[in-house]
Design a protein around this motif. Structure first.
Motif, PDB file in Angstrom:
ATOM      1  N   ILE B 171       0.860  -1.193   0.000  1.00  0.00           N
ATOM      2  CA  ILE B 171       0.000   0.000   0.000  1.00  0.00           C
ATOM      3  C   ILE B 171       0.890   1.234   0.000  1.00  0.00           C
ATOM      4  N   PRO B 172       0.678   2.146  -0.932  1.00  0.00           N
ATOM      5  CA  PRO B 172       1.518   3.358  -0.961  1.00  0.00           C
ATOM      6  C   PRO B 172       1.115   4.353   0.120  1.00  0.00           C
ATOM      7  N   PHE B 173       1.494   4.077   1.352  1.00  0.00           N
ATOM      8  CA  PHE B 173       1.097   4.931   2.478  1.00  0.00           C
ATOM      9  C   PHE B 173       1.627   6.357   2.336  1.00  0.00           C
ATOM     10  N   LEU B 174       2.837   6.471   1.785  1.00  0.00           N
ATOM     11  CA  LEU B 174       3.507   7.773   1.841  1.00  0.00           C
ATOM     12  C   LEU B 174       3.633   8.454   0.502  1.00  0.00           C
ATOM     13  N   ASP B 175       3.417   7.740  -0.598  1.00  0.00           N
ATOM     14  CA  ASP B 175       3.737   8.346  -1.888  1.00  0.00           C
ATOM     15  C   ASP B 175       2.515   8.745  -2.712  1.00  0.00           C
ATOM     16  N   VAL B 176       1.322   8.560  -2.184  1.00  0.00           N
ATOM     17  CA  VAL B 176       0.124   9.052  -2.859  1.00  0.00           C
ATOM     18  C   VAL B 176      -0.512  10.080  -1.921  1.00  0.00           C
ATOM     19  N   PRO B 177      -0.784  11.295  -2.403  1.00  0.00           N
ATOM     20  CA  PRO B 177      -1.239  12.356  -1.504  1.00  0.00           C
ATOM     21  C   PRO B 177      -2.370  11.938  -0.563  1.00  0.00           C
ATOM     22  N   ARG B 178      -3.397  11.268  -1.105  1.00  0.00           N
ATOM     23  CA  ARG B 178      -4.531  10.953  -0.251  1.00  0.00           C
ATOM     24  C   ARG B 178      -4.124  10.009   0.890  1.00  0.00           C
ATOM     25  N   ASN B 179      -3.325   9.003   0.551  1.00  0.00           N
ATOM     26  CA  ASN B 179      -2.874   8.069   1.586  1.00  0.00           C
ATOM     27  C   ASN B 179      -1.955   8.759   2.584  1.00  0.00           C
ATOM     28  N   TRP B 180      -1.150   9.661   2.066  1.00  0.00           N
ATOM     29  CA  TRP B 180      -0.242  10.374   2.956  1.00  0.00           C
ATOM     30  C   TRP B 180      -1.043  11.154   3.997  1.00  0.00           C
ATOM     31  N   VAL B 181      -2.129  11.781   3.546  1.00  0.00           N
ATOM     32  CA  VAL B 181      -2.950  12.546   4.489  1.00  0.00           C
ATOM     33  C   VAL B 181      -3.477  11.620   5.576  1.00  0.00           C
ATOM     34  N   ALA B 182      -3.921  10.422   5.171  1.00  0.00           N
ATOM     35  CA  ALA B 182      -4.428   9.476   6.164  1.00  0.00           C
ATOM     36  C   ALA B 182      -3.325   9.091   7.149  1.00  0.00           C
ATOM     37  N   THR B 183      -2.119   8.831   6.627  1.00  0.00           N
ATOM     38  CA  THR B 183      -0.999   8.475   7.505  1.00  0.00           C
ATOM     39  C   THR B 183      -0.688   9.624   8.452  1.00  0.00           C
ATOM     40  N   TYR B 184      -0.716  10.826   7.891  1.00  0.00           N
ATOM     41  CA  TYR B 184      -0.408  12.030   8.668  1.00  0.00           C
ATOM     42  C   TYR B 184      -1.405  12.201   9.813  1.00  0.00           C
ATOM     43  N   ILE B 185      -2.684  12.076   9.488  1.00  0.00           N
ATOM     44  CA  ILE B 185      -3.719  12.258  10.511  1.00  0.00           C
ATOM     45  C   ILE B 185      -3.628  11.141  11.548  1.00  0.00           C
ATOM     46  N   GLY B 186      -3.469   9.910  11.049  1.00  0.00           N
ATOM     47  CA  GLY B 186      -3.399   8.769  11.959  1.00  0.00           C
ATOM     48  C   GLY B 186      -2.238   8.905  12.937  1.00  0.00           C
ATOM     49  N   THR B 187      -1.100   9.333  12.424  1.00  0.00           N
ATOM     50  CA  THR B 187       0.073   9.491  13.286  1.00  0.00           C
ATOM     51  C   THR B 187      -0.192  10.563  14.340  1.00  0.00           C
ATOM     52  N   GLY B 188      -0.877  11.613  13.920  1.00  0.00           N
ATOM     53  CA  GLY B 188      -1.190  12.692  14.863  1.00  0.00           C
ATOM     54  C   GLY B 188      -2.087  12.203  15.982  1.00  0.00           C
ATOM     55  N   VAL B 189      -3.096  11.432  15.612  1.00  0.00           N
ATOM     56  CA  VAL B 189      -4.006  10.886  16.632  1.00  0.00           C
ATOM     57  C   VAL B 189      -3.225   9.990  17.579  1.00  0.00           C
ATOM     58  N   TRP B 190      -2.411   9.129  17.004  1.00  0.00           N
ATOM     59  CA  TRP B 190      -1.615   8.205  17.815  1.00  0.00           C
ATOM     60  C   TRP B 190      -0.730   8.962  18.793  1.00  0.00           C
ATOM     61  N   GLN B 191      -0.133  10.060  18.308  1.00  0.00           N
ATOM     62  CA  GLN B 191       0.794  10.774  19.177  1.00  0.00           C
ATOM     63  C   GLN B 191       0.067  11.455  20.329  1.00  0.00           C
ATOM     64  N   ASN B 192      -1.168  11.882  20.086  1.00  0.00           N
ATOM     65  CA  ASN B 192      -1.774  12.812  21.030  1.00  0.00           C
ATOM     66  C   ASN B 192      -2.889  12.271  21.914  1.00  0.00           C
ATOM     67  N   PHE B 193      -3.489  11.134  21.539  1.00  0.00           N
ATOM     68  CA  PHE B 193      -4.706  10.770  22.275  1.00  0.00           C
ATOM     69  C   PHE B 193      -4.438  10.465  23.740  1.00  0.00           C
ATOM     70  N   GLY B 194      -3.289   9.869  24.037  1.00  0.00           N
ATOM     71  CA  GLY B 194      -3.000   9.511  25.422  1.00  0.00           C
ATOM     72  C   GLY B 194      -2.823  10.743  26.293  1.00  0.00           C
ATOM     73  N   TRP B 195      -2.008  11.636  25.787  1.00  0.00           N
ATOM     74  CA  TRP B 195      -1.729  12.863  26.527  1.00  0.00           C
ATOM     75  C   TRP B 195      -2.993  13.697  26.668  1.00  0.00           C
ATOM     76  N   GLY B 196      -3.750  13.769  25.592  1.00  0.00           N
ATOM     77  CA  GLY B 196      -4.972  14.565  25.590  1.00  0.00           C
ATOM     78  C   GLY B 196      -6.006  14.041  26.568  1.00  0.00           C
ATOM     79  N   SER B 197      -5.912  12.761  26.886  1.00  0.00           N
ATOM     80  CA  SER B 197      -6.944  12.191  27.759  1.00  0.00           C
ATOM     81  C   SER B 197      -6.753  12.587  29.216  1.00  0.00           C
ATOM     82  N   ILE B 198      -5.577  13.050  29.596  1.00  0.00           N
ATOM     83  CA  ILE B 198      -5.306  13.370  31.003  1.00  0.00           C
ATOM     84  C   ILE B 198      -6.324  14.348  31.549  1.00  0.00           C
ATOM     85  N   ILE B 199      -6.544  15.398  30.780  1.00  0.00           N
ATOM     86  CA  ILE B 199      -7.416  16.455  31.273  1.00  0.00           C
ATOM     87  C   ILE B 199      -8.851  15.948  31.439  1.00  0.00           C
TER      88      ILE B 199
END
Lengths: 571, 320
Positions: B171-199
């Motif tokens: 799957i071209p996760f990084l080399d097709v714009p639409r897939n890249w956006v999905a990877t980008y958003i997914g990575t952002g969610v992954w990075q932030n959901f734990g920390w964001g849940s504290i509050i």
């Protein structure tokens, strides 16, 4: 209650901030003027008791002057501190002794030098002597009033820089002189080695498969196919990692031999200059068809599939080449030899035996059947400029004179005998080696210390003959015969372009991100489906031209015509 | 508002004195963050004026000439240049698109995570999960981006190698714009959901436990309690955070898009922050990028105020 307290607090915070804001501005500006006042009075004092108007007695300053000089920091693994090592100390001692000038070095990271110098200039703390490879950048600074005009300075102090005039020559020194305004914002450096790009193939793979070195494009392609089809034989268990041809996001560089072979061999100097703003030949006539070849190879699975995902400075591809998974690539003419023990060829030899190495080949013919390729122009390398904050322009000129002295350059490039160079008994060539641990402080962080010899790029020994003889010996831990072969391959049928002197091109400072657009178009075109290739390329090109590419070409055309009239070739 | 305040004003001066004398230690403590705001947020603001001036090196801010076209003063020259620039318009659109997607995918994630964690009975397991979920927050985007490349590269990424081994098509996760956006958003969610849940967890902890007990007595199950007690209990927190997030809809960090971009997806990956860096810092077009920055801030403020106004209209507290 609570609300009122809060509002009072907020209000007081606002008042406080405003008051302090005002205070701060006035106080900083007053200190600023204070500083400049004292500075000017100091320099006046100095001038009052000096032998000649410039403060020089027998070519040496009576009072010690201080200048700062830009120096690239390449952050070399196993290297020394860029701004503090035996070499920088030697320069400092020599400058103090010869001119009574104290030199300090301001290091900027090599791969972000542009950003760093921008910031230093904006902050008013740029070193007195700066250099960069991009003239439009200097032009941008000059438009903002950030650069000293060197024309009057050279006029008045020509007697101080005889070696520089001898080394660079009038034409190079005044190459960037604007014919209309008479300003000279930068002095070009000189390239003493003009070889540029080679195509390299794995010699041991060719031998294993019983293939000859390719001599034309069809043979090169057949070779790539053979590498791909015989991955099992060549790589065994790692067969899946086979990359017949590797390249990077910078297609214009990493496929240059192919691209240049598609250009019209009869191209005029004028045409070369007009399209020469882009040093990747992006807008030349044949480039699209050259990239179509790459597109075909990509879709046939001959090119490293992931190349475009990795950006500048990434070592993934290098690691892959060194690990022995790559069959061919194009790069700087001496790329497999760079880096001593860590060089590509030395690493391969260590892993797979002496036979495993890359050799340079010529296989991209132009329509006349010659291996036409472009070398660097001798005139024009790094461009040295003095920021407007430079208050020691004469001492700074002395530094350029010092760096033009052949003895200084030779010492910086080859050091003391026995420490970083030896003389080859058979040929008499100077053999450069990185120093042993006892002399580690003499480690050359850049090859032949090119970062220090700011107006000389390339080996420059006492005689031209010795220089040519020693070139192949200036790489440690690789076979000089391979280097010599690569130099000859890079020179075969090559063209050394001439640089016209037509003055500043304003459009070059106005365009935004042409380089990025070019690379994106290259990369997208190579990776496109065959059917989409034309539309991807044409769209990218249209956007590039609209973003300023066309404006630059147009202005270059009229600047050429203003200077050379209807001539199409340079003398 | 209105009447009450008007009466209170004359008394404020004395109150201020009284409060200051009584709580001066607190005011001294307050001074530190105020100085921080002053030095790093307010003082630099004077440079906003660069958006209307021609930037010059070695010149004092006030001495730089006003923006002009061939000598003709045009204060809004750089705003016009920006909107005439294809790259800027694209960056603007991408910024809005990526931030909106981030909000849609990233905003509910910590709330859901907090709700799930809250339902866990086994305390030690809860703590372990919580700690692991926080961790990505402490990784810089440069590191995350290289992890992403290692995992998702077209052929040499771990996941695609795995897919290929199983006989699938990578799957071209990084080399097709639409897939890249999905990877980008997914990575952002992954990075932030734990920390964001504290509050949200903190907010949940402050809900009166008697409410749950009463609900249990009334026969409410887990989902009923979640829906009728927990969620209403943390609603003010959700609203405040939503408003603050809407304020960032035109902003967004530099590191994440810069570290994750590649040449094949620039049409989707160029955002205002990277555009500003490329044009402002790398090409020294400082006036142009100041204009862009100012525009960005003004739009951000507009979003914030609107969201706040709507929330107050809907009966929530808003952020002030």
């Amino acid at each position: 209650m609570k609300k009122k307290l809060l509002s009072v607090l907020l209000a007081s915070a606002m008042i406080l901030s405003l008051a302090a804001c005002g205070d701060k501005t006035t106080s900083t500006s007053s200190t600023e003027t204070g500083v400049s006042n004292t500075e000017s009075s100091v320099s006046e004092e100095v001038k009052s008791d000096e032998p000649d108007a410039r403060g020089l007695l027998n070519g040496k300053f009576v009072d010690t002057r201080e200048i700062s000089v830009e120096l690239y920091d390449r952050n070399v693994d196993g290297g020394t501190e860029a701004g503090d090592n035996a070499w920088t100390k030697w320069i400092q001692e020599q400058m103090l002794e010869r001119y009574n000038v104290k030199v300090s070095f301001v290091t900027v990271a090599r791969w972000t030098e542009g950003d760093d110098i921008n910031n230093l200039l904006a902050a008013g703390t740029a070193p007195d002597i700066c250099y960069t490879y991009s003239y439009p950048t200097i032009q941008t600074y000059a438009n903002m009033g950030g650069v000293l005009d060197l024309a009057p300075l050279l006029e008045e102090n020509k007697d101080l820089v005889p070696s520089m005039f001898e080394w660079l020559g009038e034409s190079l020194i005044y190459q960037d002189l604007d014919p209309n305004a008479g300003t000279l914002w930068a002095i070009e450096g000189k390239r003493n080695e003009t070889c540029r790009i080679n195509t390299f193939v794995r010699k041991d793979w060719l031998d294993k498969l019983g293939l000859k070195e390719p001599t034309n494009r069809a043979e090169f392609e057949a070779m790539l196919v053979a590498f791909k089809d015989n991955a099992e034989t060549l790589l065994g268990a790692d067969a899946a990692k086979m990359v017949p041809f590797s390249t990077s996001y910078d297609i214009g560089w990493r496929a240059a031999n192919l691209i240049e072979s598609f250009m019209d061999p009869a191209i005029t100097d004028k045409e070369l200059y007009v399209n020469g703003y882009d040093d990747r030949k992006f807008t030349e006539n044949g480039t699209k068809e050259a990239v179509r070849v790459l597109n075909k190879w990509y879709n046939d699975g001959l090119i490293w599939h992931d190349f475009a995902v990795y950006g500048e400075g990434d070592t993934t591809e290098d690691d892959m080449i060194k690990a022995g998974f790559v069959g061919a690539f194009m790069h700087n003419y001496d790329y497999p030899f760079r880096g001593g023990k860590d060089s590509i060829n030395a690493t391969l030899a260590g892993l797979y035996g002496e036979d495993a190495k890359f050799v340079a080949v010529n296989c991209f013919e132009d329509k006349n059947g010659k291996y036409t390729k472009y070398r660097y122009s001798e005139s024009g390398d790094r461009k040295v400029f003095f920021p407007a904050t430079n208050d020691e322009p004469i001492a700074s000129l002395c530094y350029l004179e010092f760096m033009s002295d052949p003895a200084v350059v030779e010492f910086l490039q080859t050091g003391e005998e026995g420490v970083i160079h030896t003389i080859d008994a058979a040929t008499g060539a100077v053999v450069i080696q990185q120093p042993d641990d006892a002399h580690h402080d003499w480690y050359q962080n850049s090859g032949k210390n090119i970062d220090m010899t700011i107006n000389c790029n390339g080996l420059r020994l006492s005689t031209e003959a010795l220089t040519n003889l020693s070139l192949a010996y200036s790489y440690s831990d690789v076979d000089p015969a391979d280097v010599q072969a690569a130099i000859e391959a890079a020179k075969l049928d090559s063209v050394v372009p001439k640089t016209p002197s037509v003055g500043d091109i304003a459009a070059e400072t106005e365009a935004t991100d042409l380089k990025g657009k070019r690379d994106q178009t290259f990369d997208k075109a190579v990776t496109a489906a065959v059917a989409d290739f034309d539309s991807v390329w044409d769209n990218g090109m249209t956007e590039y031209l609209a973003a300023g590419g066309k404006a630059i070409a147009d202005e270059r055309l009229s600047a050429w015509e203003a200077t050379y009239g209807s001539e199409t070739m340079l003398p | 508002m209105g009447k009450k305040d008007k009466i209170a004003i004359p008394k404020q001066k004395t109150r201020w004195n009284v409060y200051f004398k009584r709580y001066w230690q607190l005011y001294v403590m307050l001074a530190l963050p105020l100085i921080y705001l002053l030095v790093f947020k307010y003082l630099p603001m004077r440079y906003i004026i660069l958006a209307f001036k021609e930037y010059k090196l070695n010149t004092k801010l006030w001495d730089m000439p006003w923006a002009n076209v061939k000598g003709q003063t045009d204060y809004f020259k750089y705003f016009k240049t920006a909107f005439g620039n294809v790259d800027f318009r694209r960056a603007l659109w991408n910024t809005l698109k990526l931030n909106l997607l981030d909000l849609i995918a990233g905003f509910p994630a910590p709330i859901i995570f907090a709700l799930i964690l809250n339902e866990l009975c086994f305390k030690r397991f809860k703590k372990v999960v919580q700690t692991i979920a926080y961790m990505p927050h402490f990784l810089s985007w440069v590191i995350i981006a290289s992890l992403v490349t290692q995992l998702f590269a077209p052929t040499e990424g771990l996941i695609n190698m795995f897919i290929a081994k199983l006989g699938g098509t990578p799957i071209p996760f990084l080399d097709v714009p639409r897939n890249w956006v999905a990877t980008y958003i997914g990575t952002g969610v992954w990075q932030n959901f734990g920390w964001g849940s504290i509050i949200y967890l903190a907010s949940i902890a402050s809900i009166n436990t008697e409410l749950y007990e009463a609900a249990s007595v009334d026969g409410a199950g887990r989902f009923k309690k979640m829906w009728h007690i927990t969620l209403p209990g943390i609603r003010p927190t959700i609203v405040v955070l939503l408003i603050m997030n809407l304020g960032h809809i035109m902003g967004g960090g530099f590191e994440r898009p810069y570290a994750m971009k590649n040449n094949l997806v620039m049409e989707a990956a160029e955002v205002i922050a990277t555009f500003t860096y490329k044009v402002g810092i790398q090409q020294l077009k400082i006036s142009l990028t100041t204009a862009v920055g100012l525009f960005q801030s003004v739009v951000g403020l507009f979003f914030l105020l609107t969201a706040n106004w709507i929330s107050r209209r809907l009966g929530e507290r808003g952020i002030w």
